[in-house]
Write a protein that holds these residues in place. Sequence first.
Motif, short mmCIF file in Angstrom:
data_model
loop_
_atom_site.label_atom_id
_atom_site.label_comp_id
_atom_site.label_asym_id
_atom_site.label_seq_id
_atom_site.Cartn_x
_atom_site.Cartn_y
_atom_site.Cartn_z
N ARG A 221 -19.94 27.48 26.62
CA ARG A 221 -19.38 26.14 26.80
C ARG A 221 -18.63 25.98 28.11
NH1 ARG A 221 -15.52 24.36 23.51
NH2 ARG A 221 -14.70 26.45 23.02
N PHE A 222 -17.93 27.03 28.54
CA PHE A 222 -17.13 26.98 29.76
C PHE A 222 -17.80 27.80 30.86
CE2 PHE A 222 -12.66 26.35 27.70
CZ PHE A 222 -13.16 25.28 26.98
N THR A 223 -17.61 27.37 32.10
CA THR A 223 -18.12 28.10 33.25
C THR A 223 -17.03 28.19 34.31
OG1 THR A 223 -20.38 27.30 32.86
CG2 THR A 223 -19.90 28.23 35.02
N ILE A 224 -16.73 29.40 34.75
CA ILE A 224 -15.76 29.60 35.82
C ILE A 224 -16.51 29.85 37.13
CG2 ILE A 224 -15.54 32.10 35.42
CD1 ILE A 224 -12.55 31.79 36.13
N SER A 225 -15.98 29.32 38.21
CA SER A 225 -16.56 29.52 39.53
C SER A 225 -15.44 29.50 40.56
CB SER A 225 -17.61 28.45 39.84
OG SER A 225 -17.04 27.16 39.83
N ARG A 226 -15.76 29.91 41.78
CA ARG A 226 -14.74 29.91 42.83
C ARG A 226 -15.38 29.63 44.18
NH1 ARG A 226 -12.14 35.82 42.91
NH2 ARG A 226 -11.27 35.17 44.94
N ASP A 227 -14.56 29.09 45.06
CA ASP A 227 -14.93 28.85 46.45
C ASP A 227 -13.96 29.68 47.28
OD1 ASP A 227 -15.31 27.95 49.05
OD2 ASP A 227 -15.73 25.90 48.42
#
Length: 121
Positions: free
Chosen positions: A66-72
Motif C-alpha cells: 500500500r505504501f511506497t517510500i522513495s528519495r531524491d
Amino acid sequence: QVQLVESGGGLVQAGGSLRLSCAASGRIFSINAMGWHRQAPGKQRELVAAITSGGSTNYADSVKGRFTISRDNAKNTVYLQMNSLKPEDTAVYYCNADVRSSFGRLSSEYWGQGTQVTVSS
C-alpha cells in the motif's frame, strides 16, 4: 544544524491516498538512511518504511503493498506515497534521517516535527 520538515499530511477517507514529503536542510555532507515512523494516540512509535542511500527499502508488514517510500538524493528529500489508506493508519508521521555533517565525521540521527494523517471510515 540539520532540520527535517514534513508536509503532505491531512484528512482523507478510507481508501484514499496521500503523499508525504520530507526535506532535509542545513549542514549536510551525506545522508545514509531516511525513513518514516508513525505514532498513533496511546501507542508506541513504530517504523513504517525506510530507504538507504542506495535505494534499498524496508516496510512494516501492515503497509506492504500500500505504501511506497522513495528519495531524491540531489534534493535531500524523502517521500512516502500512501495508497488504500485505512483508519488504523491514523497517526502522526515523523520523518527521520541519518546525516553526516562533513567528510569523515560520524553520522547523527535527526527527526522532523511530525505531520498528522487522519483517515476516516
